[in-house]
Design a protein around this motif. Sequence first.
Motif: not given
Length: 266
Positions: A241-261
Amino acid sequence: MRFRTILLGTGGSAGLPQIGGADGAGEWGICDPGEPRNRRTRASILIESDGGRILVDTAPELRLQLTDNRIGRIDAVIFTHAHADHIAGLDEVRILNRIANGPIPAYSDAQTWDELRRRFDYAFKPWQPPGFFRPVIETHGVAPGETHMICGLPVTIIGQDHGFARTLGLRIGGVAYCPDVMRFDADQFALLEGVDTWIVDCFTKGPPHPTHANLDQVLAWAETLRPRRTILTHMGPDLDYASLCGTLPDGIEPGYDGLIIEGEAT
């Protein structure tokens, strides 16, 4: 109509941690076990509006997914396909039947219904009131390209190539959910045009996978569709999760259990 989508589970078919590990407490791959957002149950979502609650797939951890997210009632189920990580929790529908005091409407394609009838034949037998000693579902057929009103929401069905099988994605207004996909037919990909928030299968950051999209493929799709927000799901043990948050382009993110959209149907 306003609605919200809850990511109940964001893991691959084995979840995370997977069974194993040096001490038997679980195999995390490269994911940090100290990051709670790396703990992933099997892929499923809930769609909630004033018209009711739609559960998409019955993951093996369904009981825990619903109680962890304080979801005490379900009004309909959509099955994306019949692989075990998406259907093995079907027996938990029995308690949902008791709460609703009736069969639960469920939606899928003919291929999935055929497989579910082979594996869960008892769930398709007529209800014998007054109680529920087994799950009871009321089947409705859907097909790619169709739009069905489910719990007051217009749900468009998207056909997907899962390598050795076909699966279903769905879109409601500006929000789309596409689990277990490695390729789209052109006409089905076109159903995603103009999507605002896209929740999409991304099993690995490694080389192309025979049944799931990898990170490079998702990035290419996102470059074409240009959603405001792309959220990765069905993630395997090489997606921290943290590695993805630090490297993904803007507008792209990892999900996680419990995330609300939050979303809005048109």
